[in-house]
Design an enzyme around this catalytic site. Structure first.
Site, short mmCIF file in Angstrom:
data_model
loop_
_atom_site.label_atom_id
_atom_site.label_comp_id
_atom_site.label_asym_id
_atom_site.label_seq_id
_atom_site.Cartn_x
_atom_site.Cartn_y
_atom_site.Cartn_z
N ASP A 146 0.96 -1.13 0.20
CA ASP A 146 -0.02 -0.16 0.17
C ASP A 146 0.88 1.27 0.03
O ASP A 146 1.95 1.34 0.78
CB ASP A 146 -0.81 0.06 1.28
N HIS A 218 -7.77 -1.16 -9.68
CA HIS A 218 -7.75 0.09 -8.40
C HIS A 218 -6.98 1.33 -8.78
O HIS A 218 -7.61 2.39 -8.70
CB HIS A 218 -7.22 -0.72 -7.28
#
Length: 311
Positions: A146, A218
């Site tokens: 992330d 995403h």
């Protein structure tokens, strides 16, 4: 030059904790300011290398308490995002105060968090009490790294902090959302299909080439541009949370305005012209959403001044 809250950009901390609070109906500006002095003092003795970091964010109601001390800003509430056709919603659960504590070890962090909660108890009620952690090499529990697209740390303040010639100089806008993952469904996908969901490789976090990266992946949906085609950079500090039975991500992003967060979520939820929905939303569901303004150190000093020996 106004100074940003140093904890926003202090990296390398593995234990984290997020508190969101709703102000009591009878909370006065004076009482809230006094409580925030104690919040800041709770972290003062830990403010050394290897210690803890504390960030304070204001929602619209808390900001409005201090019109004389704080700059005039449009601190807007999180509006919520709904795509009825896709059956998706990011609910608006805007709160009044946000305190983020992070440090090297859980014991150091919880000492500060408990002191923060005690300080704010007379003026606010805790509505979110979320411990979190860094997972391996900053991975989400899906196994993907992330924040790969974050600017380098020496560049991040220049991207995420309000410029010196703007109202709120030295501060940062922030967005925080608590997501609950369906890891069983995601883990059932072959790794190659997981990579198509994210638009990156899983092991080394390399962006897929344009001819292999789906338009609903995403990163294709979450990376957005302004009206002039310039990327709207956000600085992510998201961390996983988990129990034995439930897991997810506490998403946190900082930026120089809230427009970039709004555009990002509108793209993810298919609320723009192309109507595409971020496929990752098939595997994770947000249950909270708030916008915050994290004022400069000087603005905090105007509201909650520390004793001279703690500056």
């Amino acid at each position: 030059m106004a100074r940003h809250q140093y904890g926003i950009f202090a990296e390398g901390t593995r234990a984290q904790h997020h508190l969101e609070l709703e102000l009591r109906a009878d909370a006065t500006a004076e009482a809230v300011g006094t409580a925030l002095v104690d919040v800041r003092l709770a972290n003062a003795q830990h403010r050394t290398n290897g210690g803890t970091n504390l960030v304070i964010g204001f929602g619209p109601a808390a900001w409005a308490l201090f019109p004389e001390a704080l700059p005039t800003l449009a601190v807007t509430p999180f509006p919520g995002y709904r795509n009825e056709a896709a059956g998706l919603e990011a609910p608006a659960t805007q709160q009044d105060l946000w305190v983020w504590v992070h440090g090297p070890e859980q014991d150091l962090v919880i000492d500060v968090v408990r002191a923060v909660a005690r300080a704010l108890e007379p003026v606010a009620t805790v509505t979110l009490d979320q411990p979190a952690f860094v997972y391996h090499d900053s991975r989400d529990l899906t196994g993907f790294i992330d924040g790969t697209a974050n600017p380098y740390l020496d560049e991040a303040p220049g991207k995420a902090v309000v410029a010196d010639d703007q109202p709120g100089a030295g501060g940062c806008y922030a967005m925080a959302m608590r997501f609950v993952h369906d890891l069983a469904a995601f883990d059932a996908l072959p790794v190659a299909d997981q990579e198509l969901v994210f638009g990156r490789t899983k092991v080394d976090s390399v962006e897929l080439p344009a001819d292999r990266k789906p338009a609903d992946s995403h990163i294709a949906r979450a990376e957005v541009e302004d009206d002039d085609g310039e990327e709207l950079v956000v600085y992510r500090r998201s961390v996983p949370w988990a129990t034995a039975l439930e897991q997810g991500l506490h998403f946190v992003a900082f930026g120089a305005d809230t427009d970039r967060f709004d555009r990002q979520l509108r793209h993810m939820y298919g609320l723009v012209d192309d109507g595409l929905v971020d496929r990752l939303l098939s595997f994770t569901t947000p249950v909270t959403g708030s916008f915050w303004f994290c004022p400069s150190v000087e603005a905090l000093d105007a509201v909650a001044p520390l004793p001279d020996d703690e500056d």
